[in-house]
Design an enzyme around this catalytic site. Structure first.
Site, PDB file in Angstrom:
ATOM      1  N   CYS A 111      -5.687   2.052  50.827  1.00 37.40           N
ATOM      2  CA  CYS A 111      -4.380   1.622  50.315  1.00 37.40           C
ATOM      3  C   CYS A 111      -3.938   2.514  49.167  1.00 37.40           C
ATOM      4  O   CYS A 111      -2.747   2.694  48.931  1.00 37.40           O
ATOM      5  CB  CYS A 111      -4.465   0.179  49.825  1.00 37.40           C
ATOM      6  N   GLU A 149      -1.940  -7.969  48.918  1.00 34.22           N
ATOM      7  CA  GLU A 149      -1.932  -6.539  48.562  1.00 34.22           C
ATOM      8  C   GLU A 149      -1.565  -5.812  49.841  1.00 34.22           C
ATOM      9  O   GLU A 149      -2.238  -5.952  50.858  1.00 34.22           O
ATOM     10  CB  GLU A 149      -3.299  -6.118  48.036  1.00 34.22           C
TER      11      GLU A 149
END
Length: 543
Positions: A327, A293
């Site tokens: 994120c 990720e």
């Protein structure tokens, strides 16, 4: 030996404590913060059954109080990577053979220890080491980490129960084996829960792990490692080492027993890792699993029908909670011309109302960014925006690292839709807005989809249901986590499995069965009860 089928039902998400004035949890957290501030921790690496110290002793400072020393960790070198791999491989056979219910109990106990005995310590180490306020720490280092541990046990129990059909005279079954070799977990600074989930999700499946946290997350990582040990994790199953990225990559990615990498971090680093693994593919016993990720340029799309208060709140929280170092943080917003003035004013008023300072003062909404390197990078974007004719600073923009790494939340208005801060990941408290013609909503959706290479999170704010449906369809590939009338942050384990595609990663959805499948290697077994004794078939007979 299996003596029964064991039930691990769907857990309930860990309740979020509010830390209100006068509450027991607030008093306990304050006490723990004071306790940790009063001493300096000695933090070794954990390799096999050894606590490893080196002659390279590194100080840990709170990002918001850089003169204070929380403790010291010992940085390792190539020899410690080799030691960790050897320790992991030595533990592998026994760990993989351990009864599933015993393995599961270790992680469930760790979850209970965090929920009770160590909750204030997980939160306090995160607050001090990563400069998170009490609420941001609670939803991360307590609730999300607990949820990962409990839900992963449930999800894996369901995977184990997925079995093939059998026909007459035959019994078919499926084994879900751990991978051959070791798994490397590389974890970031911004979420203690990610730091805990990446190594434990692979370990739960029977794998052995080398865990390299970001240096700026070691203070909370060591706390979690101690909890795992208290919960009964055998030596060598997870080996916690503090080395730089190039060193660990050089050794692990060239090792025959390298079985996979579980990564959260920058897109550039992930791309380099993938390239290196590809070049070494002939060296490995099996094709490694590559799970990552990575970056994001997360969007908020506001329709002309939106409630301005809802839109502004989504931006203020989504962009600036934990200083934009998520994120999933809202980083670019598209605001319709009919709502531009009112939303901009709400953003200005909101930012000007923020209190900024140490997380030990619970009234502070904003704390420090993680370190000087990050501070300098973010400040450069702000300085460039101040000097550019293509952008205006609506509010914020002040930067001060005299005491800690403090950057005032900043809203930039871009005059062109492809201005730098509309496209590039900044990873700090900077939101860029672009005002579009309210009559060009669909065209702006296309613009949004093509502006950034990332596809992690995003949201649509609207009251018009047709607009919501249009955005949902047009932006189908623009975000792996898509929110309707909510900010693009705050995914909850079991509710919104997390991950994105394009330049944002492999979209293997942490907090779901999808992620756990990557750490398993299936074996189909067919048992025939009455095997044939003649090779011929009936169709071969002439009479």
């Amino acid at each position: 030996m299996s003596l029964g089928y064991f039930s691990y039902p769907m857990p309930v998400n860990e309740p979020v404590l509010n830390y209100t004035v006068g509450s027991a949890e607030r008093a306990m957290l304050k006490k723990t913060l004071a306790e940790l501030k009063s001493k300096e921790l000695d933090i070794p690496m954990y390799i096999g059954n050894q606590e490893v110290r080196t002659d390279k002793k590194m100080a840990i400072h709170p990002p918001h109080e850089k003169q204070h020393v929380l403790g010291y960790f010992y940085e390792g070198d190539q020899s410690h990577v080799h030691q960790a791999i050897d320790a992991a491989l030595a533990a592998k056979e026994k760990w993989a053979a351990m009864n599933w219910e015993t393995r599961a109990a270790i992680f469930l106990k760790a979850a209970d220890l965090i929920s009770t005995k160590y909750r204030s310590y997980m939160n306090a180490t995160t607050m001090l080491g990563q400069s998170k306020n009490a609420y941001q720490a609670e939803i991360d280092s307590a609730c999300e980490l607990i949820d990962f541990l409990r839900f992963n046990v449930h999800f894996l129990s369901e995977i184990y129960q997925q079995q093939p059909i059998s026909s007459a005279g035959i019994h078919n079954r499926m084994e879900y084996r751990p991978l051959e070799g070791f798994v490397l977990a590389i974890t970031p600074f911004n979420f203690t829960a990610i730091g805990g989930n990446l190594p434990t999700s692979a370990a739960l499946c029977g794998n052995v792990v080398i865990w390299k946290p970001a240096h700026t997350q070691i203070y909370s990582a060591q706390m979690f490692m101690k909890i795992l040990k208290e919960a009964g994790l055998p030596d060598g199953v997870i080996n916690l080492i503090y080395v730089d990225g190039p060193t660990i990559g050089k050794i692990c990615f060239s090792h025959k027993e390298f079985a996979g990498v579980h990564f959260t971090g920058s897109t550039g680093v992930f791309n380099y890792m993938w390239e290196t693994i590809g070049k070494n593919i002939a060296n490995y016993k099996s094709y490694p699993r590559i799970v990552g990720e990575t970056g994001g340029k997360d969007f908020v799309m506001i329709h002309a029908s939106a409630d301005p208060a809802i839109a502004a709140t989504a931006l203020l929280r989504g962009a600036f909670e934990y200083q934009g170092q998520k994120c999933s943080a809202a980083s670019r917003a598209y605001i319709p011309s009919n709502l531009a003035n009112v939303i901009k004013q709400k953003l200005i008023d909101g930012v000007n109302s923020f209190k900024m300072g140490t997380p030990e003062d619970f009234s502070n909404f904003i704390n420090a960014v993680i370190d000087e390197k990050s501070f300098d990078k973010i400040k450069k974007y702000i300085d460039n925006a101040k000097a550019s004719t293509d952008s205006d600073i609506l509010v914020g923009g002040n930067c001060d690292k005299s005491v800690g790494y403090f950057i005032q939340p900043t809203v930039i208005e871009a005059k062109i839709p492809d201005y730098t801060t509309m496209c590039e990941e900044i990873f700090g408290p900077v939101l860029t807005i672009y005002v579009y013609d309210e009559n060009k909503f669909e065209e702006t959706l296309t613009l949004l989809d093509n502006t950034s290479p990332y596809a992690l999170t995003g949201c649509i704010i609207a009251q018009d249901k047709a607009a919501i449906e249009l955005a949902t369809n047009k932006l189908r590939n623009a975000a792996g986590n898509f929110y309707i009338n909510d900010k693009p942050t705050g995914a909850v384990v079991g509710q919104q499995p997390f991950g994105g595609a394009r330049a944002s990663g492999t979209n293997d959805k942490a907090g779901s069965q999808l992620n756990l499948y990557r750490w398993l290697s299936a074996r189909s077994i067919k048992e025939t009860f009455n095997p044939p004794t003649d090779y011929t078939y009936q169709f071969m007979q002439e009479k």
